[in-house]
Design a protein around this motif. Sequence first.
Motif, PDB file in Angstrom:
ATOM      1  N   GLU A 142      11.491   5.772  -6.477  1.00  0.00           N
ATOM      2  CA  GLU A 142      10.162   6.678  -6.380  1.00  0.00           C
ATOM      3  C   GLU A 142       9.074   5.682  -6.032  1.00  0.00           C
ATOM      4  N   LYS A 166       3.815   1.344 -11.747  1.00  0.00           N
ATOM      5  CA  LYS A 166       4.178   2.864 -11.379  1.00  0.00           C
ATOM      6  C   LYS A 166       4.840   3.641 -12.579  1.00  0.00           C
ATOM      7  N   THR A 203       0.789  -1.174   0.035  1.00  0.00           N
ATOM      8  CA  THR A 203      -0.005   0.135  -0.051  1.00  0.00           C
ATOM      9  C   THR A 203       0.840   1.300  -0.075  1.00  0.00           C
ATOM     10  N   LYS A 204       1.922   1.135   0.616  1.00  0.00           N
ATOM     11  CA  LYS A 204       2.961   2.139   0.552  1.00  0.00           C
ATOM     12  C   LYS A 204       3.379   2.710  -0.882  1.00  0.00           C
ATOM     13  N   SER A 205       3.084   1.787  -1.711  1.00  0.00           N
ATOM     14  CA  SER A 205       3.533   2.083  -3.113  1.00  0.00           C
ATOM     15  C   SER A 205       2.498   3.112  -3.848  1.00  0.00           C
ATOM     16  N   LYS A 206       1.480   3.442  -3.165  1.00  0.00           N
ATOM     17  CA  LYS A 206       0.389   4.351  -3.283  1.00  0.00           C
ATOM     18  C   LYS A 206      -0.409   4.041  -4.715  1.00  0.00           C
ATOM     19  N   LEU A 207      -0.304   2.896  -5.136  1.00  0.00           N
ATOM     20  CA  LEU A 207      -1.258   2.435  -6.338  1.00  0.00           C
ATOM     21  C   LEU A 207      -2.515   2.217  -5.652  1.00  0.00           C
ATOM     22  N   SER A 208      -3.649   2.159  -6.627  1.00  0.00           N
ATOM     23  CA  SER A 208      -5.046   2.157  -6.101  1.00  0.00           C
ATOM     24  C   SER A 208      -5.066   0.745  -5.631  1.00  0.00           C
ATOM     25  N   PRO A 217       8.827   4.424  -0.423  1.00  0.00           N
ATOM     26  CA  PRO A 217       9.089   5.743   0.491  1.00  0.00           C
ATOM     27  C   PRO A 217      10.339   5.809   0.990  1.00  0.00           C
TER      28      PRO A 217
END
Lengths: 138, 561
Positions: B344, B261, B221-226, B347
């Motif tokens: 990127e 990403k 989830t840290k990878s900020k994908l949906s 985090p």
Amino acid sequence: MAQIAVIAKENYPLYIRSTPMENELKFHYMVHTSLDVVDEKISAMGKALVDQRELYLGLLYPTEDYKVYGYVTNSKVKFVMVVDSSNTALRDNEIRSMFRKLHNSYTDVMCNPFYNPGDRIQSRAFDNMVTSMMIQVC
Amino acid sequence: ITELCGAKRVGYFGPTQFYVALKLIAAAQSGLPVRIESIKCELPLPRFMMSKNDSEVRFGNSAELHGSKVPIPYLTTEKNSFKRMDDEEKQQETQSPTKSPLASPPSSPPHYQRVPLNHGYSKLRSGTEQMHPAPYEGRQPLVQSEVSSSGGPGAKPLRHQASLIRSFSVERELQDNNSSYPDEPWRITEEQREYYVNQFRSLQPDPSSFISGSVAKNFFTKSKLSIPELSYIWELSDADCDGALTLPEFCAAFHLIVARKNGYPLPEGLPPTLQPEYLQAAFPKPKWECALFDSYSESVPTNQQARELNRTEKTSVKDMTDFPVPTQDVTGDDKQVLKSTLNEVLPKDVPEDPVIPKDSNSLKARPRSRSYSSTSIEEAMKRGEDPPTPPPRPQKTHSRASSLDLNKVFQPSVPAPALPPRPCPSQSEQVSEAELPPQLNRAPSQAAESSPAKKDIPYSQPPSKPIRRKLRPESQPTESQEPSTAVGGPASGTSVKPHPTVQKQSSKQKKAIQTAIRKNKEANAVLARLNSELQQQLKEVHQERIALENQLEQLRPVTVL
């Protein structure tokens, strides 16, 4: 095969898929009415331990055009399948095996940690499996 | 030339188009007609009046020489291999339909082809998005090897191509070790592999066991994908659908996330190079350094051409595996892209700058190894930075600190006058940290004080944990207060002078260890008590729930009717 629906324990739909030519609204209504029958069968089972046989509820009720089959899992998630009455080639065993496949796919969906129980099922693998089943039947 | 090499159609000069264009330029300059067939013959190097950097010229060189030499000896038809590659590439094609720069290589197998074959090939490929009706030419080894490893789509009419492709793939296999296949974004390079393994280790120390679903969920989830995308990635990578990720599954998932990403659409099915069996076979041990240097030694053969060739191969490998934005032609940027994507995605603030300047000379073999070693430095830095990100696996010291903190927290509230140093809110954390070991110690104060000095470092890292745990003890004040009051006496005594003992720390290592052991035992006891109490509560809640459900069942028949 006309339609397949996955209903959650609280009786809201998690997944509904029907063959395109069908009248979706009519199908939704049929699934909704069949839920009553499902609940009746579940409560009739009483406190008995659920095993494979009882998971499969069999023919819930036949209408003039369709037959409705039901299946409930241990967590009270219901699978409802509506098939054409004209499709007499479908035997009970086939329906059972289809429900088993559905159950397995549903379990796989559950295993995904990103899936929150109660969400609509958006898994592509599940979709593919259901599509293949519907094609196989029609 | 632009039109012939396909750049006009795609709208940009990818590496494929570029090489083709170079070859065509050479052909034109040597007086041959600018047609696809003209690339077949051996061409002198294109002469460029403008000042070009060495890389481009070298690309032209190696591309031509290699391209012209290789196809000739390998003009045998082998349908089986071709078929195999067909399937592979077809699958690959469907999986990554929008990777246009890489797609042009697959369509380029029709080099050295008579036109009808090309058309047949292109017709076959019309199913995929990469429709290149004009035949592609001037294959460079890179593209060819890509094609070869990815297999050639379009079956029957392309036997020649198949053989060529196969020969190229064989050649490439000889040259490349294993990991640096440039054929698709779904291959994991050595660097990436090593990075993933490190990340795996940070989540789960044993490389052969699993990462549980919730742990992986937090991490990804840290990878900020949906969430739907993550859900789909999980579906793809968790092959056995057991709700946990083994190391190869984890690498596959990570790789898919990185690809996503970078803008690559997710494939319909797990690419063959990301299958767990493949990953396990390809990377048996994390001896990535050896593998890297092996590949280097292989890639530095005696003759210069081959070396240049390999360099170009490697650079293009980097090119391909870095999921380049189509505008990226300069190989110097490759490493930057790779590093930047990795950074990127996660985090972590890894200082990328020291790595990038080295990467700009990635054409030379030596700078390459340097850049790789800098990768290792980077990895080490990332590894070093792992502790700050909250790993789901609680470390002993932290949990101990937090559980001890509980006890400490209550002490001020109860016997305030008995503990003069603690009530200071500003010092509460450090003081409590310093007192944690002595608190449970009941040992000579020296040993206790030696350990705070040691433990201060890990304690400083998760400052949030003691704060969080403070909430819990409030529900069970009695349990924690008893032991805390018992140790209140010696703790206050020892807390007064933490400093003098630092000098004696070196001589008290053994006692520190014993202290730590004792502390652990105490912490265990506290946690066990906590656990049993919580279990009790859970049982009660369960019973309540069962009672409520019974009531509901009884009421339900009334309403349904």
